[in-house]
Design a protein around this motif. Structure first.
Motif, mmCIF file in Angstrom:
data_model
loop_
_atom_site.group_PDB
_atom_site.id
_atom_site.type_symbol
_atom_site.label_atom_id
_atom_site.label_comp_id
_atom_site.label_asym_id
_atom_site.label_seq_id
_atom_site.Cartn_x
_atom_site.Cartn_y
_atom_site.Cartn_z
ATOM 1 N N PRO A 51 0.727 -1.119 0.044
ATOM 2 C CA PRO A 51 -0.034 0.143 0.043
ATOM 3 C C PRO A 51 0.863 1.210 0.213
ATOM 4 O O PRO A 51 2.109 1.234 0.374
ATOM 5 C CB PRO A 51 -0.869 -0.028 1.320
ATOM 6 C CG PRO A 51 0.079 -1.071 2.015
ATOM 7 C CD PRO A 51 0.725 -1.882 1.068
ATOM 8 N N ASN A 52 0.466 2.171 -0.867
ATOM 9 C CA ASN A 52 1.025 3.447 -0.705
ATOM 10 C C ASN A 52 0.631 4.253 0.594
ATOM 11 O O ASN A 52 -0.612 5.110 0.384
ATOM 12 C CB ASN A 52 0.896 4.232 -2.030
ATOM 13 C CG ASN A 52 1.560 5.539 -2.209
ATOM 14 O OD1 ASN A 52 1.891 6.215 -1.174
ATOM 15 N ND2 ASN A 52 1.973 6.153 -3.131
ATOM 16 N N ILE A 53 1.185 4.533 1.717
ATOM 17 C CA ILE A 53 0.674 4.986 2.747
ATOM 18 C C ILE A 53 0.588 6.399 2.792
ATOM 19 O O ILE A 53 -0.505 6.964 3.266
ATOM 20 C CB ILE A 53 1.656 4.708 4.114
ATOM 21 C CG1 ILE A 53 1.932 3.315 4.239
ATOM 22 C CG2 ILE A 53 1.091 5.274 5.381
ATOM 23 C CD1 ILE A 53 0.721 2.262 4.743
ATOM 24 N N GLU A 54 1.673 7.061 1.874
ATOM 25 C CA GLU A 54 1.536 8.589 1.881
ATOM 26 C C GLU A 54 0.387 8.892 1.067
ATOM 27 O O GLU A 54 -0.497 9.864 1.621
ATOM 28 C CB GLU A 54 2.896 8.973 1.287
ATOM 29 C CG GLU A 54 4.053 9.121 2.218
ATOM 30 C CD GLU A 54 5.407 9.653 1.484
ATOM 31 O OE1 GLU A 54 5.239 10.032 0.099
ATOM 32 O OE2 GLU A 54 6.518 9.435 2.049
ATOM 33 N N SER A 55 0.163 8.320 0.018
ATOM 34 C CA SER A 55 -1.015 8.727 -0.549
ATOM 35 C C SER A 55 -2.490 8.471 0.008
ATOM 36 O O SER A 55 -3.264 9.118 -0.157
ATOM 37 C CB SER A 55 -0.940 7.948 -1.987
ATOM 38 O OG SER A 55 -2.233 7.170 -2.161
ATOM 39 N N LYS A 56 -2.430 7.507 1.007
ATOM 40 C CA LYS A 56 -3.584 7.400 1.819
ATOM 41 C C LYS A 56 -3.655 8.253 2.711
ATOM 42 O O LYS A 56 -4.888 8.924 2.921
ATOM 43 C CB LYS A 56 -3.523 5.720 2.708
ATOM 44 C CG LYS A 56 -3.636 4.717 1.695
ATOM 45 C CD LYS A 56 -3.827 3.372 2.525
ATOM 46 C CE LYS A 56 -3.847 2.033 1.564
ATOM 47 N NZ LYS A 56 -5.008 2.110 0.543
ATOM 48 N N ILE A 57 -2.647 8.821 3.365
ATOM 49 C CA ILE A 57 -2.494 9.888 4.302
ATOM 50 C C ILE A 57 -3.214 11.166 3.699
ATOM 51 O O ILE A 57 -3.806 11.902 4.175
ATOM 52 C CB ILE A 57 -1.406 10.100 4.863
ATOM 53 C CG1 ILE A 57 -0.674 8.991 5.986
ATOM 54 C CG2 ILE A 57 -1.260 11.344 5.787
ATOM 55 C CD1 ILE A 57 0.790 8.946 6.380
ATOM 56 N N GLU A 58 -2.721 11.397 2.494
ATOM 57 C CA GLU A 58 -3.025 12.849 1.860
ATOM 58 C C GLU A 58 -4.561 12.543 1.114
ATOM 59 O O GLU A 58 -4.873 13.379 0.630
ATOM 60 C CB GLU A 58 -1.824 12.916 0.674
ATOM 61 C CG GLU A 58 -0.595 13.508 1.100
ATOM 62 C CD GLU A 58 0.461 13.177 -0.075
ATOM 63 O OE1 GLU A 58 0.009 13.140 -1.200
ATOM 64 O OE2 GLU A 58 1.763 13.219 0.411
ATOM 65 N N GLY A 59 -4.928 11.335 1.328
ATOM 66 C CA GLY A 59 -6.427 11.166 0.919
ATOM 67 C C GLY A 59 -6.607 10.868 -0.678
ATOM 68 O O GLY A 59 -7.664 11.096 -1.294
ATOM 69 N N LEU A 60 -5.340 10.673 -1.220
ATOM 70 C CA LEU A 60 -5.480 10.487 -2.636
ATOM 71 C C LEU A 60 -6.034 9.119 -3.200
ATOM 72 O O LEU A 60 -6.309 8.754 -4.479
ATOM 73 C CB LEU A 60 -4.013 10.808 -3.186
ATOM 74 C CG LEU A 60 -3.326 11.988 -3.255
ATOM 75 C CD1 LEU A 60 -1.948 12.183 -3.605
ATOM 76 C CD2 LEU A 60 -4.129 13.061 -3.668
ATOM 77 N N GLU A 61 -5.845 8.340 -2.172
ATOM 78 C CA GLU A 61 -6.584 6.986 -2.308
ATOM 79 C C GLU A 61 -7.207 6.435 -1.348
ATOM 80 O O GLU A 61 -7.013 6.930 -0.076
ATOM 81 C CB GLU A 61 -5.590 5.847 -2.830
ATOM 82 C CG GLU A 61 -4.531 5.526 -1.772
ATOM 83 C CD GLU A 61 -3.532 4.636 -2.241
ATOM 84 O OE1 GLU A 61 -3.752 3.476 -1.614
ATOM 85 O OE2 GLU A 61 -2.545 4.659 -3.177
ATOM 86 N N GLY A 62 -8.214 5.601 -1.453
ATOM 87 C CA GLY A 62 -9.090 5.185 -0.078
ATOM 88 C C GLY A 62 -8.347 4.550 1.156
ATOM 89 O O GLY A 62 -7.119 4.180 0.976
ATOM 90 N N PRO A 63 -8.730 4.385 2.089
ATOM 91 C CA PRO A 63 -7.825 3.848 3.212
ATOM 92 C C PRO A 63 -7.634 2.531 3.438
ATOM 93 O O PRO A 63 -7.264 2.054 4.476
ATOM 94 C CB PRO A 63 -8.952 4.504 4.363
ATOM 95 C CG PRO A 63 -10.251 4.499 4.093
ATOM 96 C CD PRO A 63 -10.194 4.876 2.508
ATOM 97 N N ARG A 64 -8.734 1.617 2.513
ATOM 98 C CA ARG A 64 -8.563 0.265 2.827
ATOM 99 C C ARG A 64 -7.274 -0.280 2.155
ATOM 100 O O ARG A 64 -6.544 0.405 1.703
ATOM 101 C CB ARG A 64 -9.764 -0.299 2.103
ATOM 102 C CG ARG A 64 -11.223 -0.023 2.384
ATOM 103 C CD ARG A 64 -11.820 -0.716 3.624
ATOM 104 N NE ARG A 64 -11.444 -1.893 3.840
ATOM 105 C CZ ARG A 64 -12.260 -2.992 3.754
ATOM 106 N NH1 ARG A 64 -13.509 -2.869 3.348
ATOM 107 N NH2 ARG A 64 -11.860 -4.171 4.161
ATOM 108 N N GLY A 65 -6.987 -1.576 2.543
ATOM 109 C CA GLY A 65 -5.926 -2.211 1.934
ATOM 110 C C GLY A 65 -4.676 -2.186 2.712
ATOM 111 O O GLY A 65 -3.538 -2.442 2.175
ATOM 112 N N LEU A 66 -4.893 -2.188 3.918
ATOM 113 C CA LEU A 66 -3.933 -2.368 4.930
ATOM 114 C C LEU A 66 -3.788 -3.593 5.909
ATOM 115 O O LEU A 66 -2.823 -3.560 6.452
ATOM 116 C CB LEU A 66 -3.922 -0.714 5.818
ATOM 117 C CG LEU A 66 -3.611 0.421 5.279
ATOM 118 C CD1 LEU A 66 -4.129 1.554 6.425
ATOM 119 C CD2 LEU A 66 -2.195 0.497 4.780
#
Ligand SMILES: Nc1ncnc2c1ncn2[C@@H]1O[C@H](COP(=O)(O)OP(=O)(O)OP(=O)(O)O)[C@@H](O)[C@H]1O
Ligand SMILES: [Mg+2]
Length: 143
Positions: free
Chosen positions: A99-114
């Motif tokens: 998972p791309n954690i940074e892009s999740k933190i920035e809200g660029l992708e959904g929070p799932r997949g962790l």
């Protein structure tokens, strides 16, 4: 990988495939790890990994089939706590990607997949197996 069939020392649990019951496995793993003398931070790691594995078994493995069960075993061999979480599904059908954690933190992708990422980072060993019409995730945390 540890063999979870350590005769006489294995805790086995069968849970209904319903969100919320992952907490039963989570609390049981914490209780067992506490008895075994695991440090508090390691117990938190185990709880998170067990919860994510059970949620995956319920959601992705058993896919809302209320007849299906989640089978859990926990065994300690003197060094590590080995936990298996089995569902009645077909297993992971696609290659796992980090998972791309940074892009999740920035809200660029959904929070799932962790979930799997957490399991792999919090436990010392994580393996997926597909014996017949079942899927098993086996995890080990060393004391
Ligand atoms: N027990 C399982 N059976 C079938 N597929 C699974 C199982 N566990 C995981 N998967 C597949 O692997 C993917 C990644 O799982 P992971 O737990 O990392 O993320 P997620 O469940 O989609 O989201 P999150 O756990 O962050 O809520 C899932 O979306 C699913 O497609
Ligand atoms: Mg998940």
């Amino acid at each position: 990988m540890l063999d979870v069939k350590l005769k006489g020392k294995t805790i086995a649990m069968v849970l209904p495939s319903k969100v919320g019951f992952e907490r039963v496995a989570m609390e049981c793993s914490a209780s067992y790890a506490r008895i075994l003398g695991f440090a508090a931070d390691k117990i938190e790691d185990i709880k998170t990994a067990v919860s994510e594995a059970c949620l995956n078994a319920i959601e992705h493995g058993n896919k809302g089939n209320t007849e299906a069960k989640v089978h859990i075993t926990m065994a300690f061999d003197g060094q590590g706590l080995a936990i298996s979480v089995k569902d009645e599904g077909q297993g992971i059908s696609h290659p796992l990607k980090e998972p791309n954690i940074e892009s999740k933190i920035e809200g660029l992708e959904g929070p799932r997949g962790l979930g799997i990422f957490l399991m792999q980072n919090l436990m010392d060993e994580v393996e997926f197996e597909k014996p017949g019409n079942e899927h098993v995730v086996k995890m080990v945390k060393y004391r």
